[in-house]
Design an enzyme around this catalytic site. Structure first.
Site, PDB file in Angstrom:
ATOM      1  CG  ASP A   1      -0.257  -0.168   2.526  1.00  0.00           C
ATOM      2  OD1 ASP A   1       0.741  -0.902   2.591  1.00  0.00           O
ATOM      3  OD2 ASP A   1      -0.712   0.418   3.527  1.00  0.00           O
TER       4      ASP A   1
ATOM      5  CD  GLU B   1       3.164  -0.906   7.672  1.00  0.00           C
ATOM      6  OE1 GLU B   1       3.362  -0.762   8.895  1.00  0.00           O
ATOM      7  OE2 GLU B   1       3.336   0.019   6.846  1.00  0.00           O
ATOM      8  CD  GLU B   2       2.636   3.234   5.428  1.00  0.00           C
ATOM      9  OE1 GLU B   2       2.520   3.699   6.574  1.00  0.00           O
ATOM     10  OE2 GLU B   2       3.719   3.193   4.824  1.00  0.00           O
TER      11      GLU B   2
ATOM     12  CG  HIS C   1       5.498   8.202   6.149  1.00  0.00           C
ATOM     13  ND1 HIS C   1       4.446   7.982   7.017  1.00  0.00           N
ATOM     14  CD2 HIS C   1       5.927   6.960   5.794  1.00  0.00           C
ATOM     15  CE1 HIS C   1       4.267   6.680   7.183  1.00  0.00           C
ATOM     16  NE2 HIS C   1       5.164   6.050   6.440  1.00  0.00           N
TER      17      HIS C   1
END
Length: 397
Positions: free
Chosen positions: A82, A140-141, A365
């Site tokens: 993702d 996962e995020e 990020h």
């Protein structure tokens, strides 16, 4: 020639293909729980290789089972797929084509590395000891994440051990780091909406000032860790947002705070959760305000098995040398790989992906995040060699 003797040559041969896969995925990212196109694309690549693929029913996860002709253990390897809700600001020809969505954490490269591993194993069944379970995981995020539901659907059924890699730009390309025990923290997020009584800034005695209450809560929450958690047990309570007020001469009646709790052990986690809510409750009661509190429990801590962490470090020394193998320090970020490690022994590791020459100098990020793509070669080798080291040890016993 053994599997491991073939592996080093293979990683060089497959590198251009892996880069191509990664750059395609980088251009077409999808957010957590929305990886429909990504999952279909991965499944197509796997089927072209001749892999047996099982689709998960409750998310877009894929499970690949490669059974060898020789007896041996079942070893799982995992990658996430993702992306994040971030606008890609890189000036590269493979930048995201999806507005406000990008692979800003390396999951595209994780997926591409595991695709390369699938291709390696599926053509070597005749010399493979046991079974390799390849887990292509979505979400996962974003909690609750994709790992728990994949486990519920049998991703770890019969698995003896599991390994996972995070390509990590704070670590220089060519290095590997992990540790036994607590590696990455548990995470719990919370929000509180304080409802006071607004009014004119010149007559505060007729109001219940939500900003004052919110400010006291922020200050008081600093004692949750310093005065309630055992000082040898790391913990963090952070307020990340504080929203209140509209005008300089108006006392705000509403205040919204959002924060996060990071811990490594369940006792500290429970204490922090309870103390945060109790602090908010008492301060609001003191001032005559009401509140609405929400706690969103996230991932548990990533706790590596001691034997498997030692195995990964041993394998790393043979590949990159002692000087490039590091015993990692615990880090207060979370990963839902933790759910796998609660079920079976295993190890999660960092493989260095930072490089000034490759422009991989931004934090994960960040809107200009990128990684040194050569790190995928090392990720492939680390995962396969850790798996084969385990398989050979089991056979020797």
């Amino acid at each position: 020639m053994t599997i491991l003797q073939q592996l080093e040559r293979y990683t060089e041969e497959v590198f251009d293909q892996a880069v191509s896969w990664r750059r395609y995925l980088h251009q077409y990212p999808e957010l957590s729980f929305h990886e429909k196109r990504t999952s279909a694309w991965i499944e197509q690549r796997l089927e072209e290789m001749g892999c047996s693929v099982t689709r998960c029913q409750h998310n877009y996860g894929l499970i690949v089972t490669i059974k060898g002709d020789l007896a041996g253990p079942t070893i799982a390897l995992r990658a996430d797929m993702d992306a994040l809700p971030i606008q890609d600001e890189k000036s590269v020809d493979y930048a995201s084509k999806v507005p406000n969505v990008m692979h800003a954490c390396g999951h595209d490269a994780h997926t591409s590395s595991l695709l390369a591993i699938a291709q390696f194993y599926v053509h070597r069944k005749h010399e493979l000891k046991g079974e390799r379970r390849l887990i292509f995981q979505p979400a996962e995020e974003l909690a609750p994440g994709g790992a728990a539901s994949m486990i519920a659907e049998g991703a770890l059924s019969g698995v003896d051990v599991i390994y996972g890699v995070h390509l990590w730009t704070p670590l220089a390309y060519g290095k590997v780091a992990t540790k036994s025990g607590n590696f990455m923290s548990a995470v719990d997020d919370f929000s509180v909406e304080i409802q006071g009584l607004g009014g004119h800034g010149g007559v505060p005695h007729h109001t219940i000032d939500a900003i004052v209450i919110g400010s006291q809560i922020v200050q008081s929450l600093q004692t949750v860790v310093s005065r309630n958690i055992d000082p040898i047990s790391p913990a963090v309570v952070t307020i990340g947002t504080f929203q209140a007020g509209q005008a300089n001469n108006v006392i705000a009646e509403r205040c919204l705070l959002k924060g996060t709790i990071r811990t490594f052990d369940e006792r500290s986690r429970e204490i922090a959760q309870n103390k945060v809510e109790k602090t908010i409750q008492k301060l609001c009661e003191l001032h005559g305000a009401t509140y609405r509190y929400e706690l969103k429990k996230g991932y548990p801590a990533v706790v590596n098995d001691q034997a498997e962490a030692n195995r990964v470090l041993e394998v790393a020394r043979t590949i990159v040398g002692d000087e490039n193998t590091e015993e990692a320090a615990p880090i207060m970020i979370a990963e839902d790989f933790a759910f796998y490690l609660k079920e079976v022994p295993g190890c999660f590791m960092f493989v260095g992906a930072g490089s000034e020459a490759a422009g991989a100098v931004y934090a994960h990020h960040h809107p200009r995040f990128d990684l040194d793509e050569r790190s995928m070669k090392l990720a492939i080798r680390m995962l396969v060699e850790a798996a084969e080291h385990y398989a050979n040890q089991v056979q020797a016993q």
